[in-house]
Scaffold this active site. Sequence first.
Site, mmCIF file in Angstrom:
data_model
loop_
_atom_site.group_PDB
_atom_site.id
_atom_site.type_symbol
_atom_site.label_atom_id
_atom_site.label_comp_id
_atom_site.label_asym_id
_atom_site.label_seq_id
_atom_site.Cartn_x
_atom_site.Cartn_y
_atom_site.Cartn_z
ATOM 1 N N ASN A 45 57.176 87.220 49.735
ATOM 2 C CA ASN A 45 56.036 87.542 48.880
ATOM 3 C C ASN A 45 56.401 88.672 47.926
ATOM 4 O OD1 ASN A 45 56.018 89.033 51.349
ATOM 5 N ND2 ASN A 45 53.905 89.661 51.051
ATOM 6 N N GLU A 58 55.853 81.391 50.318
ATOM 7 C CA GLU A 58 56.052 79.929 50.291
ATOM 8 C C GLU A 58 56.274 79.446 48.866
ATOM 9 O OE1 GLU A 58 53.728 81.747 51.732
ATOM 10 O OE2 GLU A 58 52.580 80.621 53.211
HETATM 11 N N1 THU Z 1 50.971 85.886 51.671
HETATM 12 C C1 THU Z 1 52.020 85.024 51.676
HETATM 13 O O1 THU Z 1 53.139 85.370 51.267
HETATM 14 N N2 THU Z 1 51.803 83.767 52.120
HETATM 15 C C2 THU Z 1 50.590 83.284 52.533
HETATM 16 O O2 THU Z 1 50.456 82.100 52.767
HETATM 17 C C3 THU Z 1 49.470 84.216 52.704
HETATM 18 C C4 THU Z 1 49.637 85.560 52.136
HETATM 19 C C5 THU Z 1 51.185 87.240 51.141
HETATM 20 C C6 THU Z 1 50.468 87.541 49.871
HETATM 21 C C7 THU Z 1 50.344 89.026 49.911
HETATM 22 O O3 THU Z 1 51.536 89.591 49.376
HETATM 23 C C8 THU Z 1 50.284 89.367 51.388
HETATM 24 O O4 THU Z 1 50.724 88.200 52.075
HETATM 25 C C9 THU Z 1 48.904 89.758 51.876
HETATM 26 O O5 THU Z 1 47.962 88.800 51.496
#
Ligand code: THU
Length: 139
Positions: A45, A58
């Site tokens: 992320n 993802e």
């Molecule tokens: N996040 C992801 O990387 N994947 C997901 O499916 C849900 C949330 C990340 C986004 C953000 O950087 C952090 O988790 C908190 O929401």
Amino acid sequence: MREEHRRKLIQKALEARAFAYCPYSHYQVGAALLAKDGSLYQGANVENASYGASNCAERTAVFKAVSDGKRKIAALAIAGGMEGADPVDYAYPCGICRQVLREFGGEDLKVIVAKNEQDFKEFSLKELLPYGFGGDSIR
Ligand code: THU
């Protein structure tokens, strides 16, 4: 899916967490996908001070693969948890990511959510996104 592929994907998703840029949520997510040609892509992320500009792990992995010419995805593993600690819960993909996964993995895509190599759950995308919308509806 094959045991060795699953183990490798989980390892790579856990490894990818280290590259998360998450100074706002402090929630590190790693993803690893297996393209149908056998190649592997990792993603993390990437957050932004303007929160809405952030990208999930993802989608980072999928966009890396697709922009490299790999449009067909067979499986994807996800691992997430608070910074500096091992995952304590399964990190399920958000709704936007489920839709993006449907585009390049279809309903049979295998999605693995893992806390570690031993503790994981496996779903088909169809289970996570029933009655989804796809390009076949647009004619
Ligand atoms: N996040 C992801 O990387 N994947 C997901 O499916 C849900 C949330 C990340 C986004 C953000 O950087 C952090 O988790 C908190 O929401």
